[in-house]
Motif scaffolding. Structure first.
Motif, PDB file in Angstrom:
ATOM      1  N   GLU A 171       0.868  -1.187   0.000  1.00 25.70           N
ATOM      2  CA  GLU A 171       0.000   0.000   0.000  1.00 25.70           C
ATOM      3  C   GLU A 171       0.890   1.218   0.000  1.00 25.70           C
ATOM      4  O   GLU A 171       0.557   2.247   0.553  1.00 25.70           O
ATOM      5  CB  GLU A 171      -0.902  -0.007   1.225  1.00 25.70           C
ATOM      6  N   SER A 193      -2.896  -2.662   5.823  1.00 31.57           N
ATOM      7  CA  SER A 193      -4.333  -2.472   6.033  1.00 31.57           C
ATOM      8  C   SER A 193      -4.968  -3.805   5.655  1.00 31.57           C
ATOM      9  O   SER A 193      -4.311  -4.636   5.032  1.00 31.57           O
ATOM     10  CB  SER A 193      -4.891  -1.346   5.147  1.00 31.57           C
ATOM     11  N   GLN A 195      -6.788  -4.513   3.346  1.00 29.82           N
ATOM     12  CA  GLN A 195      -7.333  -4.301   2.006  1.00 29.82           C
ATOM     13  C   GLN A 195      -7.770  -5.573   1.268  1.00 29.82           C
ATOM     14  O   GLN A 195      -8.921  -5.712   0.892  1.00 29.82           O
ATOM     15  CB  GLN A 195      -6.340  -3.519   1.154  1.00 29.82           C
ATOM     16  N   LYS A 198     -10.627  -7.587   3.007  1.00 25.99           N
ATOM     17  CA  LYS A 198     -11.991  -7.069   2.932  1.00 25.99           C
ATOM     18  C   LYS A 198     -12.563  -7.298   1.535  1.00 25.99           C
ATOM     19  O   LYS A 198     -13.755  -7.570   1.389  1.00 25.99           O
ATOM     20  CB  LYS A 198     -12.102  -5.619   3.396  1.00 25.99           C
ATOM     21  N   ARG A 217       2.730   0.126   9.316  1.00 33.60           N
ATOM     22  CA  ARG A 217       3.501   0.606   8.166  1.00 33.60           C
ATOM     23  C   ARG A 217       4.880   1.054   8.630  1.00 33.60           C
ATOM     24  O   ARG A 217       4.987   1.902   9.526  1.00 33.60           O
ATOM     25  CB  ARG A 217       2.773   1.766   7.468  1.00 33.60           C
ATOM     26  N   GLN A 231      -7.346   2.111  11.947  1.00 33.92           N
ATOM     27  CA  GLN A 231      -8.262   2.547  10.885  1.00 33.92           C
ATOM     28  C   GLN A 231      -9.674   2.070  11.184  1.00 33.92           C
ATOM     29  O   GLN A 231      -9.865   1.005  11.765  1.00 33.92           O
ATOM     30  CB  GLN A 231      -7.867   1.897   9.563  1.00 33.92           C
ATOM     31  N   ASP A 233     -12.094   0.579   9.005  1.00 31.65           N
ATOM     32  CA  ASP A 233     -11.929   0.012   7.670  1.00 31.65           C
ATOM     33  C   ASP A 233     -13.275  -0.558   7.199  1.00 31.65           C
ATOM     34  O   ASP A 233     -13.909  -1.311   7.938  1.00 31.65           O
ATOM     35  CB  ASP A 233     -10.877  -1.104   7.755  1.00 31.65           C
ATOM     36  N   HIS A 450      -3.508   5.444  -5.338  1.00 34.23           N
ATOM     37  CA  HIS A 450      -4.179   4.979  -4.119  1.00 34.23           C
ATOM     38  C   HIS A 450      -3.618   3.600  -3.758  1.00 34.23           C
ATOM     39  O   HIS A 450      -2.823   3.467  -2.871  1.00 34.23           O
ATOM     40  CB  HIS A 450      -5.682   4.976  -4.338  1.00 34.23           C
ATOM     41  N   HIS A 451      -4.046   2.602  -4.423  1.00 37.18           N
ATOM     42  CA  HIS A 451      -3.413   1.284  -4.358  1.00 37.18           C
ATOM     43  C   HIS A 451      -3.814   0.497  -5.583  1.00 37.18           C
ATOM     44  O   HIS A 451      -4.724   0.901  -6.308  1.00 37.18           O
ATOM     45  CB  HIS A 451      -3.701   0.553  -3.046  1.00 37.18           C
ATOM     46  N   GLY A 489      -9.902   7.672   3.039  1.00 33.62           N
ATOM     47  CA  GLY A 489      -9.915   7.567   1.592  1.00 33.62           C
ATOM     48  C   GLY A 489     -10.260   6.161   1.173  1.00 33.62           C
ATOM     49  O   GLY A 489     -10.113   5.208   1.950  1.00 33.62           O
ATOM     50  N   GLY A 490     -10.731   6.058  -0.048  1.00 34.38           N
ATOM     51  CA  GLY A 490     -11.071   4.731  -0.541  1.00 34.38           C
ATOM     52  C   GLY A 490     -11.326   4.777  -2.020  1.00 34.38           C
ATOM     53  O   GLY A 490     -11.017   5.769  -2.699  1.00 34.38           O
ATOM     54  N   SER A 491     -11.901   3.697  -2.515  1.00 33.32           N
ATOM     55  CA  SER A 491     -12.125   3.633  -3.957  1.00 33.32           C
ATOM     56  C   SER A 491     -13.130   2.550  -4.306  1.00 33.32           C
ATOM     57  O   SER A 491     -13.424   1.672  -3.495  1.00 33.32           O
ATOM     58  CB  SER A 491     -10.803   3.348  -4.680  1.00 33.32           C
ATOM     59  N   ARG A 493     -13.434  -0.695  -6.435  1.00 34.14           N
ATOM     60  CA  ARG A 493     -12.338  -1.624  -6.747  1.00 34.14           C
ATOM     61  C   ARG A 493     -12.497  -2.276  -8.122  1.00 34.14           C
ATOM     62  O   ARG A 493     -13.593  -2.378  -8.658  1.00 34.14           O
ATOM     63  CB  ARG A 493     -12.276  -2.752  -5.709  1.00 34.14           C
ATOM     64  N   GLY A 534     -14.907   0.540  -1.157  1.00 42.32           N
ATOM     65  CA  GLY A 534     -14.823   0.791   0.287  1.00 42.32           C
ATOM     66  C   GLY A 534     -14.020   2.018   0.612  1.00 42.32           C
ATOM     67  O   GLY A 534     -13.705   2.838  -0.254  1.00 42.32           O
TER      68      GLY A 534
HETATM   69  N1  ASP Z   1      -6.848   0.272   2.327  1.00 40.93           N
HETATM   70  C1  ASP Z   1      -6.907   1.644   1.975  1.00 40.93           C
HETATM   71  C2  ASP Z   1      -5.956   2.453   2.834  1.00 40.93           C
HETATM   72  O1  ASP Z   1      -5.512   1.992   3.874  1.00 40.93           O
HETATM   73  C3  ASP Z   1      -8.261   2.242   2.123  1.00 40.93           C
HETATM   74  C4  ASP Z   1      -9.241   1.699   1.149  1.00 40.93           C
HETATM   75  O2  ASP Z   1      -9.024   1.777  -0.056  1.00 40.93           O
HETATM   76  O3  ASP Z   1     -10.306   1.258   1.619  1.00 40.93           O
HETATM   77  O4  ASP Z   1      -5.665   3.590   2.522  1.00 40.93           O
END
Ligand code: ASP
Length: 590
Positions: A171, A193, A195, A198, A217, A231, A233, A450-451, A489-491, A493, A534
């Motif tokens: 991440e 996370s 990620q 989930k 991290r 978080q 989450d 973002h990721h 933040g999120g997105s 997917r 999410g």
């Molecule tokens: N896992 C992401 C983060 O830690 C958040 C997400 O995209 O839900 O930033």
């Protein structure tokens, strides 16, 4: 029974009753033949009155600060009331007492304002936590936690735990790794996370998931970061970006109402990433005040006519010129302006100077570049910047990225100086339409903004595989920003195997590497993955903001210091040879 009441409980209505209290000795004050003791616990402070009859016992074993004592006595009305504390109308006339434990003199005073420095307080964190300030912070944290859970429960979310000993999921930061004794030469990673888990839960059909969860991290600890942090989450299935924004805007409104009594009725404003960068110079704009950036010159954007007419080398050569109009600062003195110049020259800001134009109340101008601009040009400039009489225009010129960053900092600084950043004024907003990729100049490759699980905008999916277009591709990604701080933040997917593979490829991962690292996720996408998306919120930061403070450390019971150390435990620390042997590890000698 150790106690009938807490130290925060007694009121005038209790006068006359016999009570037993237990707690810590805050202060001992002797007045002639009587002694007052303030007794403290988590709930508050109550004054004890030891009469003459107890003097011989007090002489025998004097009470010291932080002794734990139990006191039996009668509640009486105080003649000298203390309106500052809720128990201040009464005191307890002590009939009997017992010392339950003595205490060494604490290394700092356990009061609202303490004399202990940071390191000392961290070393004796269990004492620091007795201070009302930290107690209130942890209470707030608990309330936010409870409020979040209540809201998500009403929305049908399930709290599902995910593992801490996992395989690395990138991440953007380094992983903490844990050697596995049972699997020689192999390591777990601690999650940055949850990620991928989930997302897998979505594949399993648990369409509303949340967790208030630790993330790890291994980053260089820039100001106010912690290597382990918490978080909120969340993940949902069969949702579009709009559903997520609505659901979590609801969460915020609920928490503000519940915890702060603040009612936010309007919808949170939404700003595209492009606009945020353009008008505020960063992607987490503080919209409590205006003072937007005016771009006098920027690649591909309108130039202010006025600049073309001016023969000023600094401006002519600059890649970017940005201005702000600071309301009511036209009266700034020479000294104040010099001081601002010093401010922008600090290494963190890194500019060589700042141009100023004072808009006098009589309609004239006074500027640091009078030589190059005539009155009409200054007038045009002021008009372009939206400056009024009495305002101060500040201009920075230089390389695009640095100048933008510097101007965004200068804007915040001026906001501070003008008192426009009131911590009780909550102005949340969504920043949307982030770029999908970012170019890593050092490594000369594209990285995920973002990721790697974030989906491109559907209409731009066709550009995947065409690096020339990567700069333009926008993601279905969003941040929530509060008062200039990103708090989540999120997105939406990616949920199809082929698109996910394209994404990995765009990030420079070949098929084998993608399979080795993310085979589990790619595999799962073949068994009926639903569309999903999410978000995650920085819980520590949110608590700090709601507490009107800046440091997250004060909202964590046992935090690490800036070097990532727990100074109380003295961790990290070396491990002995036996442990190293068991783990099949050999330490490289320096
Ligand atoms: N896992 C992401 C983060 O830690 C958040 C997400 O995209 O839900 O930033």
């Amino acid at each position: 029974m150790y106690r009938t009441h807490t130290c925060g409980e007694l009121r005038i209505a209790n006068a006359g009753s016999e009570v037993t209290l237990a707690g810590w000795v805050q202060t001992v004050r002797k007045f002639g033949s009587i002694t007052f003791v303030d007794l403290r616990d988590r709930y508050g402070i109550t004054q004890m009155l030891f009469n003459e009859s107890l003097n011989s016992r007090l002489d025998e074993t004097p009470l010291g600060r932080e002794y734990v004592i139990q006191v039996k006595g009668k509640v009486v009305e105080r003649s000298n009331k203390n309106s500052k504390i809720p128990t201040g109308d009464v005191e307890v006339e002590v009939m009997d007492f017992a010392i339950m434990n003595m205490a060494s003199t604490p290394p700092f005073t356990i009061e609202e304002e303490t004399d202990g420095g940071d390191e000392l307080r961290m070393k004796y964190r269990y004492l620091d936590l007795r201070r009302p300030t930290l107690r209130r912070n942890l209470e707030l944290r608990y309330k936010v936690n409870r409020s979040v859970r209540n809201y998500l429960d009403t929305q049908g979310f399930w709290d599902i735990e995910t593992p801490f000993l996992i395989k690395s999921t990138p991440e953007g930061a380094r992983d903490f790794v844990v050697p596995s004794r049972m699997n020689e030469g192999q390591f777990y990673a601690l999650p940055q996370s949850p990620q991928t888990f989930k997302q897998l839960l979505m594949v399993s059909g648990y369409d509303k998931y949340y967790q208030i969860v630790k993330c790890f991290r291994d980053e260089d600890l820039r100001a106010d970061r912690q290597p382990e942090f918490t978080q909120i989450d969340c993940e949902m299935s069969f949702v579009e970006q709009e559903d997520i924004l609505q659901t979590f805007e609801g969460l915020f409104k609920h928490v503000f109402r519940d915890v702060k009594g603040v009612e936010i009725t309007e919808a949170f404003p939404r700003m595209t990433w492009d606009d945020a960068m353009w008008h505020y110079g960063n992607d987490k704009p503080d919209i409590r005040f205006g003072m937007k950036l005016k771009n006098l010159k920027a690649e591909g954007r309108v130039h202010a006519e006025v600049l073309n007419a001016v023969d000023f080398k600094v401006f002519a050569e600059a890649e970017t010129i940005l201005a702000i109009a600071v309301p009511g600062a036209g009266e700034y003195t020479r000294k104040q302006l010099d001081e601002l110049t010093e401010w922008v020259k600090r290494p963190q800001i890194g500019m060589t100077g700042v141009v100023n134009v004072k808009c006098n109340t009589d309609g004239t101008y006074k500027s640091s570049v009078d030589k190059f601009f005539n009155e009409q040009q200054l007038n045009d400039l002021a008009a372009f910047c939206g400056a009024n009489a009495g305002d101060l225009i500040l201009i920075l010129a230089g390389k695009e990225t640095r100048t933008r960053k510097a101007m965004s900092e200068l804007r915040l600084e001026m906001g501070n100086r003008l008192g426009l950043r009131n911590p009780d004024d909550y102005k949340p907003l969504w920043v949307i339409d982030f770029p999908l990729f970012e170019h890593d100049e050092e490594e000369n490759r594209w990285v995920a903004r973002h990721h790697p699980f974030t989906s491109p905008k559907p209409e731009q999916i066709e550009w995947m595989g065409n690096p020339d277009k990567y700069k333009e591709i926008k993601a279905n990604a969003y941040d929530i920003v509060l008062n200039g701080t990103e708090i989540g933040g999120g997105s939406i997917r990616i949920f199809q195997r082929d698109l996910q593979e394209k994404m990995f490829a765009a990030l420079g991962m070949d098929k084998e590497e993608a399979q080795e690292k993310f085979g589990f996720l790619l595999g799962a996408f073949e068994y009926g993955a639903p569309p999903h998306g999410g978000i995650a919120f920085g819980f520590d930061r949110l608590c700090a903001l709601l507490g009107g403070q800046e440091t997250i450390r004060d909202f964590i019971a046992f935090p690490k210091n800036n070097a990532g150390r727990d100074v109380m435990l003295d961790a990290p620390s070396a491990i002995d040879d036996k442990q190293l042997d068991e783990l099949q590890l050999i330490q490289k000698k320096a």
